[in-house]
Enzyme design. Structure first.
Site, PDB file in Angstrom:
ATOM      1  N   ASP A 183      79.278  52.254  66.726  1.00 12.62           N
ATOM      2  CA  ASP A 183      79.726  53.505  67.227  1.00 12.62           C
ATOM      3  C   ASP A 183      79.098  53.299  68.601  1.00 12.62           C
ATOM      4  OD1 ASP A 183      81.077  54.903  65.426  1.00 12.62           O
ATOM      5  OD2 ASP A 183      79.027  55.465  64.336  1.00 12.62           O
ATOM      6  N   LEU A 184      77.868  52.663  68.938  1.00 11.75           N
ATOM      7  CA  LEU A 184      77.143  53.367  70.347  1.00 11.75           C
ATOM      8  C   LEU A 184      77.741  52.241  71.406  1.00 11.75           C
ATOM      9  CD1 LEU A 184      73.667  54.022  69.075  1.00 11.75           C
ATOM     10  CD2 LEU A 184      75.357  55.512  70.299  1.00 11.75           C
TER      11      LEU A 184
END
Lengths: 413, 413
Positions: A183-184
């Site tokens: 996600d990051l």
């Protein structure tokens, strides 16, 4: 107030959950005005419903009061304004298009294809605002899911990227990282692409679509080291806590924790042997050269491991660091985010609730670079759902209170 | 050739190893002209000496020929020009300052304090070029090492950031990730900071210092989820391959590999139970609600695990994915970097040697975002050491061949 790099830049933020909101958080830190557009019917960004919540009494699994806010939203909503629009209504979509005519950037992280179906994709919004930079973050890219592929979530992206097979030992299960790098990492590339496109738009007057895939972003980092090529010439990847080919190198258990130590060169290896009181081994054939140390890595690691195991982290590190060896404690996340150096630099910051302030001892990401001529502090707490709707519609579209009221009653905002 | 976001932007690249060169690689992909400045005495960037090498006969642990190039340099040097300058000489430093007067950006990853000692830090170079953006990547930031701290290397940064304690089970050793995220996350933030500062410089005419710490960058990602706060309310972090609080969720072994599966909601959990032929359990108290599934996670994971264990990855996935469950194979890095979708999107690319072309089956990072109005291909192979010295000095400083020759003979370039 000092100038910020994105002062005067308007960002419409159609993101939810983690990847998208983290991208717009960084843009807010750079000075952009981020207007978060949330769904009035579902309670807004799903992060608002992530337990735990910050309450007047500290962190709780359930809300005690309506103004209690989820930790996720407190972290990711900083520096943003909240406006509600129901994009499933024709009026809502028309409203979004009007706002987009005033914006420099739009960021969205719907599944691929959704903005097309809603009629708010880049080709549509470009008609009224050719300079708009339109950034999409999706699991696999704007073309949609691969044949036979399932939906993306952080763990799915970690699995597909190869990342899970770069930790642990050869026979270990795949290693799922708690830090949601699937996600990051994508939002970091989304911000890079967005800033690049903004630069280009300022020169050419034309915006463009920035299309970021979570899988592509993470796999491109995995591909920064050609692991399979290295394995093909005998440099194994999954060696667990220790790395024999760089010996002495890895993590070692002490009396009260673990320390990491990296000494792949002659000089550093010698410093380690001196620190552990085994200068006598410096001239021994088994350890005198790098090739010898690699061949006898197990013996070398055992000697160092024994020495560290009978000492505390502090005792072991003071000797190693004094000798110039790169060595450090393995810290828990709780220790890491409270490091005074990082707090001073603003790379990690205490989080505050919009009403209660710093009631819970909680920390979140700051903007991890310092600009000598600019400020990147995120000091405005996350907004309550829809708190800025009326003001934003008045400011950008000159709507009066009655119009806003009607839109609200008819479920458009 | 299409316009690129950083067309016309000159970047002086004083970086070596991984973190810095990866930052300037991304700038090259955005269209910047990156002039890599290397030390003529040491053979240039240390990456040039990283085994293995690409030779005429493929990948080898040692060079067979002078034009053989390390895989590291082939990957990180793409799109860059190479100029040698000996910055330990007065003339070398003067030369750098003259070049800096023509540049928009300078990126360096010396240890903190080195550029000051050399007299080529931001305050010095700003004297002749106030619009210069000067980006530094160091272990802990420009203020230098923390008290009692040792030098930074990727493993040290991973240890200090808390990342290592976010994988594995509670009693496992810290988990060192093979992907060097300590080295790779800082350059992403460095590029974000650099682009932001370039935007600001175009408005204000003033550059600034962008100061990025490897530890701060990685820890800020770790801090994007408040792990210690979650643990304080009973949401444990180190749960190994399975995540009971989201059950069914995690990685499962099959007959021929591993698959990842994420089904934290009622609808997804029901799809999983249908896929594994246990629709009968949908209404059973143990699994009917999320709270029940979490309480009975072990039993649920055992049922699913047994089903997957008796099937191949392909068999298990076809059922799960058809049912709409986010599920995917856990891939090796070798499989991941050869994914046709990623190669098509340019997120991973085959690497070619400047003379031999694509002789080895090796892949490296591309630019992992697609710009609809611009091209981000890195199609120029890495430069041989010093190959552009004469041309660059002629072009920027109008040096003639004789002057260049003298500088070379006196060891300045």
């Amino acid at each position: 107030m000092s100038t910020r790099p994105l002062d005067g830049t308007i960002v419409l933020d159609l993101t939810t959950a983690l990847a998208g909101p983290y991208a717009t958080l960084l843009l807010a830190g750079l000075g952009a005005r981020v207007i978060k557009i949330e769904n009035p019917l579902t309670g807004g960004d799903s992060s608002r419903g992530n337990s735990p919540y910050v309450t007047r009494e500290g962190l709780r699994l359930r809300r005690l009061d309506e103004v209690d806010m989820s930790l996720s939203m407190m972290l990711r909503g900083r520096g943003k304004e909240s406006l509600t629009i129901n994009l499933r209504t024709d009026e809502g979509r028309a409203l979004l298009k009007e706002l987009a005519a005033h914006a420099d950037v739009l960021v969205e992280n719907y599944s691929a294809g959704v903005t097309e179906r809603l009629g708010i994709d880049h080709p549509r919004l470009r008609e009224t605002n050719p300079r708009l930079v339109y950034t999409s973050i999706s699991g696999f890219g704007a073309q949609g899911l691969p044949e036979g592929g399932g939906k993306a979530m952080d763990t799915i992206i970690q699995a597909l990227s190869g990342l899970m097979m770069t930790a642990g030992q050869p026979d270990d299960p795949p290693v799922r990282l708690g830090v949601p790098v699937g996600d990051l990492v994508a939002p970091l590339f989304a911000v890079i692409g967005t800033l690049a496109a903004v630069l280009q738009a300022r020169t050419t007057g034309h915006g463009q679509h920035v299309d970021v895939s979570m899988l592509g972003a993470l796999t491109s980092l995995v591909a920064a080291e050609p692991f399979d090529a290295l394995e093909s010439v005998g440099i194994p990847l999954r060696t667990g806590p220790l790395v024999p080919r760089l010996a002495p190198f890895g993590t070692f258990e002490s009396k009260n924790g673990w320390i990491a130590l990296c000494a792949p060169t002659d000089a550093l290896a010698a410093s380690v042997l001196r620190a552990v009181g085994r200068e006598d081994l410096l001239t021994e054939d088994r350890f005198a050269t790098r090739d010898a140390r690699v061949a006898n890595a197990d013996a070398l690691h055992a000697i160092i491991g024994d020495w560290i195991r009978s000492r505390t982290n502090e005792e072991a590190l003071s000797g190693l660091v004094a000798g110039g060896v790169p060595a450090a404690p393995v810290r828990s996340t709780a220790e890491a985010v409270r490091d005074p150096l990082l707090l001073t630099r603003g790379e990690v910051v205490p989080l505050s609730h919009p009403e209660y302030g710093e009631v819970a001892d909680v920390y979140g990401s700051g903007i991890p670079f310092r600009l000598s001529g600019s400020d990147t502090t995120l000091d405005r707490p996350a907004p309550a759902l829809s708190q800025d709707t009326e003001r934003v519609l008045k400011e950008f579209l000159d709507y009066d209170a009655r119009t806003v009221d009607e839109l609200r009653r008819s479920g458009v905002i």
